[in-house]
Motif scaffolding. Structure first.
Motif, mmCIF file in Angstrom:
data_model
loop_
_atom_site.group_PDB
_atom_site.id
_atom_site.type_symbol
_atom_site.label_atom_id
_atom_site.label_comp_id
_atom_site.label_asym_id
_atom_site.label_seq_id
_atom_site.Cartn_x
_atom_site.Cartn_y
_atom_site.Cartn_z
ATOM 1 N N SER A 1 -7.757 24.210 65.615
ATOM 2 C CA SER A 1 -7.378 25.423 64.901
ATOM 3 C C SER A 1 -6.476 26.307 65.754
ATOM 4 O O SER A 1 -6.539 26.276 66.990
ATOM 5 C CB SER A 1 -8.628 26.199 64.488
ATOM 6 O OG SER A 1 -8.282 27.447 63.913
ATOM 7 N N SER B 1 -18.227 32.587 62.720
ATOM 8 C CA SER B 1 -17.979 32.461 61.281
ATOM 9 C C SER B 1 -17.371 31.093 61.015
ATOM 10 O O SER B 1 -16.800 30.476 61.926
ATOM 11 C CB SER B 1 -17.034 33.559 60.780
ATOM 12 O OG SER B 1 -15.706 33.297 61.172
ATOM 13 N N ARG C 1 -9.614 37.740 65.971
ATOM 14 C CA ARG C 1 -9.822 36.779 64.865
ATOM 15 C C ARG C 1 -8.535 36.078 64.444
ATOM 16 O O ARG C 1 -8.587 35.002 63.850
ATOM 17 C CB ARG C 1 -10.445 37.489 63.661
ATOM 18 C CG ARG C 1 -11.896 37.886 63.870
ATOM 19 C CD ARG C 1 -12.614 38.190 62.577
ATOM 20 N NE ARG C 1 -13.994 38.581 62.812
ATOM 21 C CZ ARG C 1 -14.988 37.726 63.019
ATOM 22 N NH1 ARG C 1 -14.742 36.425 63.011
ATOM 23 N NH2 ARG C 1 -16.221 38.161 63.231
ATOM 24 N N GLN C 2 -7.408 36.676 64.744
ATOM 25 C CA GLN C 2 -6.130 36.091 64.342
ATOM 26 C C GLN C 2 -5.426 35.339 65.472
ATOM 27 O O GLN C 2 -4.244 35.012 65.356
ATOM 28 C CB GLN C 2 -5.202 37.200 63.814
ATOM 29 C CG GLN C 2 -5.713 37.921 62.581
ATOM 30 C CD GLN C 2 -5.986 36.977 61.429
ATOM 31 O OE1 GLN C 2 -5.179 36.093 61.123
ATOM 32 N NE2 GLN C 2 -7.141 37.141 60.782
ATOM 33 N N GLU D 1 -14.694 30.378 59.584
ATOM 34 C CA GLU D 1 -13.237 30.419 59.707
ATOM 35 C C GLU D 1 -12.764 30.576 61.154
ATOM 36 O O GLU D 1 -11.577 30.413 61.440
ATOM 37 C CB GLU D 1 -12.666 31.578 58.877
ATOM 38 C CG GLU D 1 -12.882 31.465 57.377
ATOM 39 C CD GLU D 1 -14.294 31.862 56.968
ATOM 40 O OE1 GLU D 1 -14.896 32.688 57.681
ATOM 41 O OE2 GLU D 1 -14.789 31.328 55.964
ATOM 42 N N PHE D 2 -13.695 30.918 62.042
ATOM 43 C CA PHE D 2 -13.313 31.176 63.433
ATOM 44 C C PHE D 2 -14.066 30.192 64.328
ATOM 45 O O PHE D 2 -15.271 30.301 64.512
ATOM 46 C CB PHE D 2 -13.668 32.624 63.808
ATOM 47 C CG PHE D 2 -13.097 33.074 65.124
ATOM 48 C CD1 PHE D 2 -11.780 33.509 65.220
ATOM 49 C CD2 PHE D 2 -13.875 33.074 66.281
ATOM 50 C CE1 PHE D 2 -11.252 33.944 66.437
ATOM 51 C CE2 PHE D 2 -13.361 33.500 67.493
ATOM 52 C CZ PHE D 2 -12.051 33.930 67.572
ATOM 53 N N HIS D 3 -13.350 29.231 64.890
ATOM 54 C CA HIS D 3 -13.979 28.129 65.612
ATOM 55 C C HIS D 3 -14.249 28.476 67.077
ATOM 56 O O HIS D 3 -13.526 29.250 67.694
ATOM 57 C CB HIS D 3 -13.098 26.883 65.544
ATOM 58 C CG HIS D 3 -12.947 26.337 64.162
ATOM 59 N ND1 HIS D 3 -13.868 25.500 63.588
ATOM 60 C CD2 HIS D 3 -11.989 26.529 63.227
ATOM 61 C CE1 HIS D 3 -13.482 25.184 62.361
ATOM 62 N NE2 HIS D 3 -12.344 25.799 62.119
ATOM 63 N N CYS D 4 -15.291 27.870 67.586
ATOM 64 C CA CYS D 4 -15.631 28.013 68.998
ATOM 65 C C CYS D 4 -15.663 26.622 69.618
ATOM 66 O O CYS D 4 -16.522 25.795 69.272
ATOM 67 C CB CYS D 4 -16.981 28.704 69.155
ATOM 68 S SG CYS D 4 -17.439 28.996 70.874
ATOM 69 N N LYS E 1 -6.804 29.483 65.660
ATOM 70 C CA LYS E 1 -7.593 30.681 65.913
ATOM 71 C C LYS E 1 -8.953 30.266 66.468
ATOM 72 O O LYS E 1 -9.512 29.251 66.051
ATOM 73 C CB LYS E 1 -7.798 31.476 64.631
ATOM 74 C CG LYS E 1 -6.517 31.820 63.884
ATOM 75 C CD LYS E 1 -6.843 32.385 62.513
ATOM 76 C CE LYS E 1 -5.578 32.570 61.693
ATOM 77 N NZ LYS E 1 -5.903 33.052 60.322
ATOM 78 N N GLY E 2 -9.489 31.055 67.381
ATOM 79 C CA GLY E 2 -10.823 30.760 67.883
ATOM 80 C C GLY E 2 -10.969 30.999 69.370
ATOM 81 O O GLY E 2 -10.081 31.563 70.030
ATOM 82 N N PHE F 1 -18.382 37.042 66.785
ATOM 83 C CA PHE F 1 -17.235 36.457 66.085
ATOM 84 C C PHE F 1 -17.579 35.163 65.336
ATOM 85 O O PHE F 1 -16.702 34.559 64.724
ATOM 86 C CB PHE F 1 -16.099 36.190 67.081
ATOM 87 C CG PHE F 1 -15.368 37.433 67.491
ATOM 88 C CD1 PHE F 1 -14.326 37.922 66.728
ATOM 89 C CD2 PHE F 1 -15.736 38.132 68.635
ATOM 90 C CE1 PHE F 1 -13.654 39.076 67.093
ATOM 91 C CE2 PHE F 1 -15.077 39.285 69.013
ATOM 92 C CZ PHE F 1 -14.028 39.764 68.239
#
Length: 253
Positions: A195, A174, A102-103, A176-179, A197-198, A172
């Motif tokens: 981003s 969410s 996630r980070q 806040e967490f891009h795909c 993160k992702g 994963f």
């Protein structure tokens, strides 16, 4: 001296079913073997010419070292120009924590079937500091001889995990967490906010990203062509595309 039994095992490692059976993969050539020796992977056997062993007297962490001659090396090597050394190492089984994924930014590979392309992607991932690459079962084997060579040692450092990708993406998912996914009709990557993160999904060399994974994607990206001619290249090699995309993500973060 190299036994017939060991020779047969080494020759069999060209095929996935035998790599799985013995949980071993082969690395050929001084440069790659030197990188392997510096990695955290467990090395089962080192097979080398006497002169190579004499110039590397401080080898540690190898279960067995076997001195071979040119005739024996010829029976176990795939190279036209015989290497001075070959190593057999255990295929690692990697774990990850949810927090570290996630980070960070990770690659997700859908049906990358050419081991040369997969090796190039791992090499690019290593260059841009990507620590995890998730693959589906349709991808080539990361520890096949061609992939190991193409990765130029990156396969020893980048953690490659084979898993159910739909389940991974849903786990994963969410705000806040891009795909991200790569498509010919996606948004211009040079004009899109990216981003740090992702997941970045790279699709099959011919078919692209499968519909099941496409439904999990938040942002579709494309690398625009700057060619003047209508008859320019239709698409980029997936390894080249991965390098351009990761460069843009890192430049923006």
């Amino acid at each position: 001296m190299l036994s017939k039994h060991v020779t047969k095992i080494i020759q069999s490692l060209e095929k996935k079913k035998f790599r799985d059976k013995y949980n071993l993969f082969k690395t050929e050539g001084g440069k790659l073997v030197s990188e392997l020796l510096q990695s955290d992977l467990k090395i089962d056997m080192l097979l080398a010419y006497p002169q190579w062993l004499a110039s590397h007297p401080d080898i540690q962490g190898v279960r067995e070292i076997v001195e071979v001659n040119e005739r024996e090396m010829h029976t176990i090597s795939n190279f036209q120009s015989l290497p001075e050394v070959i190593a057999l190492a255990e295929i690692p089984e990697y774990r990850y924590t949810e927090n570290e994924i996630r980070q960070s930014l990770s690659l997700v590979l859908n049906g990358i079937q050419d081991p040369g392309n997969l090796g190039t992607i791992l090499r690019v991932a290593d260059w841009f500091g990507i620590r995890y690459v998730f693959c589906d079962m349709d991808c080539a084997g990361a520890f096949s001889p061609k992939c190991v060579q193409a990765s130029m040692g990156a396969v020893f450092r980048v953690k490659t995990i084979y898993t159910n990708l739909v389940g991974l993406l849903k786990k994963f998912s969410s705000p806040e967490f891009h795909c991200y996914g790569t498509f010919l009709n996606g948004e211009n990557i040079y004009k899109t906010e990216l981003s740090a993160k992702g997941f970045i999904i790279m699709g099959n060399e011919g078919r692209g990203i499968c519909p099941e994974l496409e439904s999990c994607i938040d942002s579709k990206l494309t690398i625009p062509s700057f060619a003047d001619s209508t008859y320019s290249t239709e698409s980029l090699n997936v390894g080249v595309a991965t390098g351009i995309i990761l460069s843009e993500f890192k430049r923006n973060n």
